[in-house]
Design a protein around this motif. Structure first.
Motif, short mmCIF file in Angstrom:
data_model
loop_
_atom_site.label_atom_id
_atom_site.label_comp_id
_atom_site.label_asym_id
_atom_site.label_seq_id
_atom_site.Cartn_x
_atom_site.Cartn_y
_atom_site.Cartn_z
N ASP A 268 34.98 48.25 101.78
CA ASP A 268 35.60 48.83 102.97
C ASP A 268 36.88 49.57 102.65
OD1 ASP A 268 36.94 46.58 102.19
OD2 ASP A 268 37.27 45.81 104.22
N ARG A 269 37.23 49.71 101.36
CA ARG A 269 38.47 50.40 100.99
C ARG A 269 38.27 51.46 99.92
NH1 ARG A 269 39.61 45.05 101.03
NH2 ARG A 269 39.67 44.93 98.78
N ASP A 270 37.11 51.51 99.31
CA ASP A 270 36.88 52.48 98.23
C ASP A 270 37.01 53.91 98.73
OD1 ASP A 270 36.47 50.95 95.96
OD2 ASP A 270 34.38 50.56 96.44
N LEU A 271 37.65 54.74 97.92
CA LEU A 271 37.72 56.18 98.17
C LEU A 271 36.94 56.97 97.13
CD1 LEU A 271 41.51 56.56 99.10
CD2 LEU A 271 39.54 56.40 100.63
N GLU A 272 36.77 56.40 95.95
CA GLU A 272 35.98 57.03 94.90
C GLU A 272 35.01 55.99 94.32
OE1 GLU A 272 39.37 56.82 94.34
OE2 GLU A 272 40.03 58.76 95.11
N VAL A 273 33.87 56.47 93.85
CA VAL A 273 32.87 55.61 93.22
C VAL A 273 32.37 56.30 91.95
CG1 VAL A 273 32.14 54.45 95.33
CG2 VAL A 273 31.07 56.61 94.68
N LEU A 274 31.66 55.54 91.14
CA LEU A 274 31.07 56.06 89.92
C LEU A 274 29.56 56.18 90.09
CD1 LEU A 274 32.93 54.06 87.13
CD2 LEU A 274 33.12 56.50 87.58
N LEU A 275 29.02 57.36 89.82
CA LEU A 275 27.58 57.57 89.74
C LEU A 275 27.16 57.31 88.29
CD1 LEU A 275 27.51 60.86 91.78
CD2 LEU A 275 26.31 58.78 92.45
N VAL A 276 26.11 56.50 88.12
CA VAL A 276 25.73 56.06 86.77
C VAL A 276 24.36 56.61 86.42
CG1 VAL A 276 25.39 54.07 85.27
CG2 VAL A 276 27.06 53.96 87.13
N TRP A 277 24.24 57.17 85.19
CA TRP A 277 22.96 57.61 84.64
C TRP A 277 22.59 56.70 83.47
CZ3 TRP A 277 26.20 61.03 86.87
CH2 TRP A 277 25.65 62.02 87.70
N ASP A 278 21.34 56.31 83.44
CA ASP A 278 20.84 55.53 82.31
C ASP A 278 20.27 56.51 81.30
OD1 ASP A 278 19.74 53.81 80.51
OD2 ASP A 278 18.73 52.54 81.99
N ALA A 279 20.92 56.60 80.14
CA ALA A 279 20.50 57.57 79.14
C ALA A 279 19.11 57.30 78.60
CB ALA A 279 21.52 57.59 77.99
N ALA A 280 18.65 56.07 78.73
CA ALA A 280 17.34 55.72 78.17
C ALA A 280 16.19 56.06 79.09
CB ALA A 280 17.30 54.22 77.85
N LYS A 281 16.52 56.52 80.33
CA LYS A 281 15.45 56.78 81.29
C LYS A 281 15.64 58.14 81.92
CE LYS A 281 14.96 51.90 82.52
NZ LYS A 281 14.96 50.91 83.61
N GLU A 282 14.54 58.73 82.32
CA GLU A 282 14.60 59.99 83.05
C GLU A 282 14.87 59.67 84.51
OE1 GLU A 282 14.47 63.03 81.94
OE2 GLU A 282 14.21 62.36 79.87
N PRO A 283 15.66 60.53 85.20
CA PRO A 283 15.91 60.28 86.61
C PRO A 283 14.65 60.17 87.43
CG PRO A 283 17.42 61.94 85.76
CD PRO A 283 16.42 61.66 84.68
#
Length: 296
Positions: A268-283
């Motif tokens: 309820d307080r976050d202003l920024e987040v991290l988007l994570v990619w798994d290098a071992a997998k295709e999106p």
């Protein structure tokens, strides 16, 4: 008597006496000047005369002194008022800058926390800003300022500096919609950090509560246990903090206990987040996949 038309002798005598007196006075003045120039005997006289005329000089100069003092006081007062006004404006500007500085310091602290998380993650990450939050109290959803142009995909995991936040459920060209782990329609595979016990954390619609509905009364779990992401489902990175157990209520006669946990991330307080990619997998391998759909 003098005959008419003839000058009178008295007037001539008066003129002559005035001339004589003027000449005598002139001679006396010259003599005094020569006498004073040589021996300075009249200095004392001048001092006495100066003392005598001083009150008169003060009285004559008094109106001019009063006027000058009043003018200086008025000028000084105006200058002080102008200076005070300038200082007041500078103080307001400084206060505004200090308030903004405090905000920037807090923002920098959050970003440093995110960067520290980035250093730990082995995957590629991207910082995204939360630009909108769903106002529906029963939906824990929000929008971020990243989309297809940044390689964002459906099912992508979101983290903050403290732990797991949620995952992407819809992607546009430049923005994306995410669901928080506390949303009532979301479920997340977790494990107890103390003993590796695996279970599922389900959202409750309350940003401060998660429920673990699939733990039996005999499960080895206690208040204060840390729940971390188990990595099952291939969405969330393995081993990231999710929640901490707040309450364990055993229900005799029923198969499962009632376990409540509190998320470690500041949902309820976050202003920024991290988007994570798994290098071992295709999106594409995780597009459209959510943990809840797998459970169902």
């Amino acid at each position: 008597m003098n005959a008419p038309g003839q000058p009178r002798g008295g007037a001539e005598r008066n003129d002559a006496s005035l001339g004589v007196r003027f000449a005598l006075l002139a001679l006396a003045c010259v003599a005094l000047m020569v006498f004073d120039h040589r021996d300075s005997h009249l200095t004392r006289v001048r001092q006495v005369l100066s003392v005598a005329v001083h009150p008169i000089r003060v009285f004559v100069d008094l109106p001019f002194e009063v006027w000058g003092s009043a003018s200086r006081s008025l000028t000084t007062r105006q200058a002080l008022l102008a200076e005070n006004e300038r200082f007041r404006r500078e103080q307001l500007n400084a206060s505004f800058r200090l308030q903004r500085l405090a905000t920037l310091e807090t923002e920098n602290a959050r970003l440093r926390g995110l960067l520290d998380s980035t250093a730990v993650l082995g995957q590629r990450v991207l910082v995204a800003e939360i630009i909108a939050v769903d106002l529906d109290p029963y939906r824990q959803r929000f929008n971020v300022n990243r989309g297809l142009a940044n390689g964002v995909f459906v099912g992508q995991a979101l983290l903050d500096a403290d732990g797991v936040v949620g995952q992407i459920v819809d992607v546009g060209p430049f923005t994306a919609e995410a669901v928080a782990i506390t949303d009532a329609d979301h479920a997340l595979p977790v494990s107890v950090n103390r003993n590796g016990l695996r279970t599922v954390a389900v959202g409750t619609g309350d940003s401060s509560r998660l429920r673990l509905p699939y733990l039996t009364n005999s499960a080895d779990i206690g208040i204060g246990d840390l729940l971390v992401s188990s990595g099952l489902g291939g969405v969330f990175p393995l081993g990231y903090p999710v929640a901490r157990v707040l309450e364990v209520r055993l229900r005799p006669g029923q198969s499962f206990a009632d376990v409540i946990a509190e998320p470690v991330s500041a949902l309820d307080r976050d202003l920024e987040v991290l988007l994570v990619w798994d290098a071992a997998k295709e999106p594409s391998a995780v597009v459209g996949a959510t943990v809840l759909s797998e459970l169902q």
